[in-house]
Design an enzyme around this catalytic site. Sequence first.
Site, PDB file in Angstrom:
ATOM      1  N   LYS A 115       0.351  -0.865   0.040  1.00 26.45           N
ATOM      2  CA  LYS A 115      -0.111   0.324   0.131  1.00 26.45           C
ATOM      3  C   LYS A 115       0.805   1.383   0.077  1.00 26.45           C
ATOM      4  O   LYS A 115       0.296   1.990  -0.314  1.00 26.45           O
ATOM      5  CB  LYS A 115      -0.697   0.216   1.073  1.00 26.45           C
ATOM      6  N   GLU A 199      -2.132   7.148   7.900  1.00 21.48           N
ATOM      7  CA  GLU A 199      -3.241   7.926   6.894  1.00 21.48           C
ATOM      8  C   GLU A 199      -3.505   8.719   8.017  1.00 21.48           C
ATOM      9  O   GLU A 199      -3.974   8.394   9.190  1.00 21.48           O
ATOM     10  CB  GLU A 199      -3.965   7.310   6.208  1.00 21.48           C
ATOM     11  N   ARG A 290      -7.089  -7.906  -8.786  1.00 17.92           N
ATOM     12  CA  ARG A 290      -7.627  -9.321  -9.053  1.00 17.92           C
ATOM     13  C   ARG A 290      -9.901  -9.392  -9.200  1.00 17.92           C
ATOM     14  O   ARG A 290      -9.579  -7.625  -9.074  1.00 17.92           O
ATOM     15  CB  ARG A 290      -7.741  -9.676  -7.407  1.00 17.92           C
TER      16      ARG A 290
END
Length: 471
Positions: A115, A199, A290
Amino acid sequence: MFKKVLIANRGEIAVRIVRACAEMGIRSAAIYTEPDRYALHVKRADEAYFIGDEPLSGYLDARRIVNIAVETGCDAIHPGYGFLSENAEFSRICSERGVAFIGPSGDVISRMGDKTAARASMIAAGVPVTPGTEGNLSGLDEALTVADEIGYPVMLKATSGGGGRGIRRCDSAEELRQQYPRVISEATKAFGSAEVFMEKCIVDPRHIEVQILADKQGNAIHLYERDCSIQRRNQKLIEIAPSPQLTPELRAYVGDLAVRAAKAVGYENAGTVEFLLSGNEVYFMEMNTRVQVEHTITEQITGVDIVREQIRIASGLPLSYRQQDIQFRGYALQFRINAEDPKNNFMPSFGKITRYYAPGGPGVRTDTAIYTGYTIPPYFDSMCLKLIVWALNWEDVLDRGARALEDMKLQGVKTTASYYEEILKHPEFRAGSFTTSFVPNHPELLNYSEKRHPSEIALAIATALAAHAGL
Ligand code: ADP
Ligand code: ADP
Ligand code: MG
């Protein structure tokens, strides 16, 4: 086109892939471990290979799976979701052994599956990301400093996390001190990596994600968005396409951002770019490299078969559609029917399905691998069925959802279906206005009374009478 595809997965998604292969005239090969001996994906595939007694490890053994593919003449592997689907090494082993991996290259998976690396790529591509650390955190001291800079609340997140796990909100320095070691230990246990980053916590956001498709010829398109704001503990429960809460301008903006993100990393195959929205502010969150659990609702509104496109792309064919060919019609909802007891803190409820009557009628689709008499094993995910409904407009899709949930009879295990019936009645949900706080903000929705099937009531009465008679 491929002749035979090995499906490196189980459950409903394996069945979904078998179906796409069957329509394309491709043979399908399943793999299974002992608890899946009687599983539907094994029965439905053209061939099936046993990969060991241990429930999980076989599905995670990349080398062994690729060996089976080579030995049995499969020219491609579809990884589904979960398991090895976002494992860069698996994609690399496939290409080394000359088996096509139905997904992006190992390098792209590494870049987007991590990430923090994904955030860096997006910043470079001019895609707005959630404010936060540039890379991984070096320790608690750095975490405290960064949190002071961006301001509380903050989110601590596992760099290789997924499935809603390894994420903690911290409202103060004190909480951050407590949570930091917990996230590290959870990340290490669940994902085999202790890397974490931070974050800014976007308060009350909407989760909006865009489905994209990209081929080997450099074409990339989007199939519009899904609204996955109905979540519990960062896990999606009900998904909606398109989002009832986007203006056409915002819709066009996130669609373009997603295509820009895909092009920036040379993306290939199907993928999803996830964003958090707060008002008109859009922040990139992560990319899933995916097929997603909720790809179904995009299929219902656009008519595009996403798994088929994945297989075509991997075989080297160009996309079947240009952006201007993609139109959406009506609304689709997906209910993740989990074998969990909503009235008991969503505790998993594994066991034998004594009765399953599938919902049907217009605008109803079920993707599942359960059947009457099937025993849900305790080793895997608790999601046992995806109920998807489609209708031309919002009001109608809500009513259709309620009707289909009522149609369905699933007995022997507790499920989340009854909880979804309550959500469908709620005025905020019906107004099409909700954020990721909807579920935590409405605990009262869990105080409904259990609807019971007449046969269950008869059994309960008989049991009580027998007890009374001293039998
Ligand atoms: P989607 O993004 O398709 O909605 P979920 O987040 O619900 O998918 O994940 C689908 C399945 O994949 C779940 O079984 C989840 O536990 C698993 N999964 C997702 N990401 C990871 C990961 N990084 N590592 C391990 N399992 C994962
Ligand atoms: P996963 O890989 O597990 O899917 P995500 O990064 O996609 O993890 O986050 C899952 C969910 O957690 C989001 O849909 C959202 O509800 C919540 N979330 C994640 N990051 C933030 C954030 N910065 N602020 C608020 N909520 C967040
Ligand atoms: Mg996510």
